[in-house]
Design a protein around this motif. Structure first.
Motif, PDB file in Angstrom:
ATOM      1  N   ILE A  20     -73.149 -71.446  10.655  1.00  0.00           N
ATOM      2  CA  ILE A  20     -72.105 -71.284  11.670  1.00  0.00           C
ATOM      3  C   ILE A  20     -71.059 -72.383  11.536  1.00  0.00           C
ATOM      4  O   ILE A  20     -69.853 -72.132  11.637  1.00  0.00           O
ATOM      5  N   GLU A  21     -71.508 -73.600  11.295  1.00  0.00           N
ATOM      6  CA  GLU A  21     -70.561 -74.709  11.137  1.00  0.00           C
ATOM      7  C   GLU A  21     -69.630 -74.461   9.955  1.00  0.00           C
ATOM      8  O   GLU A  21     -68.425 -74.726  10.026  1.00  0.00           O
ATOM      9  N   LYS A  22     -70.164 -73.924   8.880  1.00  0.00           N
ATOM     10  CA  LYS A  22     -69.346 -73.631   7.702  1.00  0.00           C
ATOM     11  C   LYS A  22     -68.301 -72.568   8.021  1.00  0.00           C
ATOM     12  O   LYS A  22     -67.128 -72.691   7.647  1.00  0.00           O
ATOM     13  N   LEU A  23     -68.710 -71.513   8.744  1.00  0.00           N
ATOM     14  CA  LEU A  23     -67.770 -70.448   9.107  1.00  0.00           C
ATOM     15  C   LEU A  23     -66.668 -70.971  10.026  1.00  0.00           C
ATOM     16  O   LEU A  23     -65.494 -70.625   9.871  1.00  0.00           O
ATOM     17  N   VAL A  24     -67.049 -71.810  10.984  1.00  0.00           N
ATOM     18  CA  VAL A  24     -66.073 -72.329  11.943  1.00  0.00           C
ATOM     19  C   VAL A  24     -65.078 -73.259  11.260  1.00  0.00           C
ATOM     20  O   VAL A  24     -63.878 -73.229  11.547  1.00  0.00           O
ATOM     21  N   LEU A  25     -65.553 -74.090  10.345  1.00  0.00           N
ATOM     22  CA  LEU A  25     -64.659 -75.028   9.670  1.00  0.00           C
ATOM     23  C   LEU A  25     -63.703 -74.315   8.717  1.00  0.00           C
ATOM     24  O   LEU A  25     -62.596 -74.795   8.479  1.00  0.00           O
ATOM     25  N   VAL A  26     -64.122 -73.176   8.181  1.00  0.00           N
ATOM     26  CA  VAL A  26     -63.234 -72.402   7.310  1.00  0.00           C
ATOM     27  C   VAL A  26     -62.148 -71.712   8.130  1.00  0.00           C
ATOM     28  O   VAL A  26     -60.982 -71.671   7.735  1.00  0.00           O
ATOM     29  N   ASP A  27     -62.527 -71.169   9.292  1.00  0.00           N
ATOM     30  CA  ASP A  27     -61.569 -70.471  10.164  1.00  0.00           C
ATOM     31  C   ASP A  27     -61.851 -70.880  11.601  1.00  0.00           C
ATOM     32  O   ASP A  27     -62.764 -70.365  12.238  1.00  0.00           O
ATOM     33  N   ARG A  28     -61.049 -71.800  12.120  1.00  0.00           N
ATOM     34  CA  ARG A  28     -61.296 -72.321  13.465  1.00  0.00           C
ATOM     35  C   ARG A  28     -60.912 -71.333  14.558  1.00  0.00           C
ATOM     36  O   ARG A  28     -61.125 -71.610  15.736  1.00  0.00           O
ATOM     37  N   ARG A  29     -60.321 -70.202  14.178  1.00  0.00           N
ATOM     38  CA  ARG A  29     -59.994 -69.165  15.160  1.00  0.00           C
ATOM     39  C   ARG A  29     -60.981 -68.002  15.118  1.00  0.00           C
ATOM     40  O   ARG A  29     -60.762 -66.972  15.744  1.00  0.00           O
ATOM     41  N   ILE A  30     -62.045 -68.153  14.390  1.00  0.00           N
ATOM     42  CA  ILE A  30     -63.018 -67.078  14.249  1.00  0.00           C
ATOM     43  C   ILE A  30     -63.637 -66.746  15.606  1.00  0.00           C
ATOM     44  O   ILE A  30     -63.827 -67.622  16.455  1.00  0.00           O
ATOM     45  N   LYS A  31     -63.934 -65.480  15.832  1.00  0.00           N
ATOM     46  CA  LYS A  31     -64.498 -65.020  17.097  1.00  0.00           C
ATOM     47  C   LYS A  31     -66.022 -65.096  17.063  1.00  0.00           C
ATOM     48  O   LYS A  31     -66.641 -65.056  15.998  1.00  0.00           O
ATOM     49  N   LEU A  32     -66.604 -65.164  18.262  1.00  0.00           N
ATOM     50  CA  LEU A  32     -68.062 -65.207  18.357  1.00  0.00           C
ATOM     51  C   LEU A  32     -68.689 -63.954  17.762  1.00  0.00           C
ATOM     52  O   LEU A  32     -69.697 -64.028  17.050  1.00  0.00           O
ATOM     53  N   TRP A  33     -68.089 -62.792  18.041  1.00  0.00           N
ATOM     54  CA  TRP A  33     -68.685 -61.554  17.544  1.00  0.00           C
ATOM     55  C   TRP A  33     -68.599 -61.460  16.026  1.00  0.00           C
ATOM     56  O   TRP A  33     -69.456 -60.850  15.380  1.00  0.00           O
ATOM     57  N   GLN A  34     -67.569 -62.083  15.433  1.00  0.00           N
ATOM     58  CA  GLN A  34     -67.461 -62.069  13.977  1.00  0.00           C
ATOM     59  C   GLN A  34     -68.580 -62.896  13.345  1.00  0.00           C
ATOM     60  O   GLN A  34     -69.159 -62.499  12.328  1.00  0.00           O
ATOM     61  N   ILE A  35     -68.874 -64.045  13.956  1.00  0.00           N
ATOM     62  CA  ILE A  35     -69.979 -64.872  13.457  1.00  0.00           C
ATOM     63  C   ILE A  35     -71.302 -64.139  13.638  1.00  0.00           C
ATOM     64  O   ILE A  35     -72.159 -64.138  12.750  1.00  0.00           O
ATOM     65  N   ALA A  36     -71.460 -63.503  14.809  1.00  0.00           N
ATOM     66  CA  ALA A  36     -72.706 -62.784  15.095  1.00  0.00           C
ATOM     67  C   ALA A  36     -72.940 -61.667  14.083  1.00  0.00           C
ATOM     68  O   ALA A  36     -74.065 -61.469  13.602  1.00  0.00           O
ATOM     69  N   GLU A  37     -71.884 -60.932  13.746  1.00  0.00           N
ATOM     70  CA  GLU A  37     -72.033 -59.851  12.770  1.00  0.00           C
ATOM     71  C   GLU A  37     -72.309 -60.402  11.377  1.00  0.00           C
ATOM     72  O   GLU A  37     -73.089 -59.829  10.612  1.00  0.00           O
TER      73      GLU A  37
END
Length: 275
Positions: free
Chosen positions: A83-100
């Protein structure tokens, strides 16, 4: 709707989907309605489509089926790193996008981000312009030069400072939220309001101000070029405005003056006027 009131549980999401299915809505329509009301807390389209299909097939229960072999907790070091990697790549990412992406619930994603990564989502702060490293260094050096110039008289000098800056003033045709309200029947979709575009019409404004407020605002007439002569006349008007308030002043500019207006240059292109 507040953030707390919009955070529904999975069972509540399923119940809402079930209700809309019984009303004959399609998964796409259900997802759009949920996204409009719940915004970021809305379930993903994949989840809506899955549960809509189950309810259409006759399912009555809104609870998730038990998953044999599922770990007791999904808050693992591996998921935190992912999750930290996804957030640092795109700080505007949505919760549902990470969940999927990770195939875990939004509740666990939210828990990991807030409690384990100590992060929260905030709006970007508006600033007039993005300064380059060169701009920052130049402003730092200008400030040092100015402090050296004033010496021990900083309080007296600061009270005499007059700053001048230029900006483009564009014409807009804004519409307030109240003005955009429309009558709609129950069940109709709300009207959309698009971002206001900048007008082609614009004016160059030159503003002089001090610690007590604005001294002079000049609007460059259309078809007129901001040259040395125009700027010299503008400084003369500013001097008159200052004289009405005090005997002397120090003029500074927020950007280097390219006009060659014929006044004595101080540090970093700043002009000094007064006694």
């Amino acid at each position: 709707m507040s953030a707390e009131s919009s955070n529904l549980s999975n069972i509540e999401h399923h119940a809402v989907i079930k209700y809309f299915v019984k009303k004959g809505k399609t998964p796409k329509e259900i997802f759009e309605d949920l996204a409009l009301v719940l915004q970021e807390s809305a379930p993903s389209y994949t989840m809506v489509k899955k549960w809509a299909r189950l309810f259409q097939q006759g399912r009555e229960s809104c609870e998730d089926d038990p998953r044999p072999g599922r770990p007791v907790t999904l808050v693992t070091e591996e998921n935190i790193r992912k999750i930290e990697k996804l957030v640092l790549v795109d700080r505007r990412i949505k919760l549902w996008q990470i969940a999927e992406e990770l195939q875990i619930s939004k509740e666990r994603v939210r828990e990991i981000i807030h409690e384990h990564m100590n992060m929260r989502k905030i709006s970007a702060r508006w600033v007039p312009k993005m300064l380059t490293p060169f701009d920052k260094q130049r402003r730092l050096q200008t400030s040092k030069d100015f402090l050296e110039l004033v010496g021990d008289n900083i309080d007296e000098i600061c009270d005499r400072i007059v700053t001048v800056d230029e900006t483009w003033v564009r014409q807009y045709d804004p519409e307030s939220k109240q003005e955009s309200m429309q009558w709609t029947k129950k069940g109709e979709r709300p009207p959309k309001k698009f971002k206001v575009q900048k007008s082609v019409s614009k004016l160059m404004a030159t503003i002089f101000w001090d610690s007590e407020g604005v001294l002079l605002i000049d609007y460059l007439p259309k078809g007129t070029t901001m040259n040395g002569q125009y700027y010299a006349n503008l400084l003369a008007q500013a001097r008159e405005a200052v004289v009405q308030k005090r005997q002397s002043a120090v003029f500074t500019r927020q950007c280097i003056c390219p006009h060659g207006a014929g006044f004595e240059a101080g540090p970093e292109g700043h002009g000094l006027l007064g006694n």
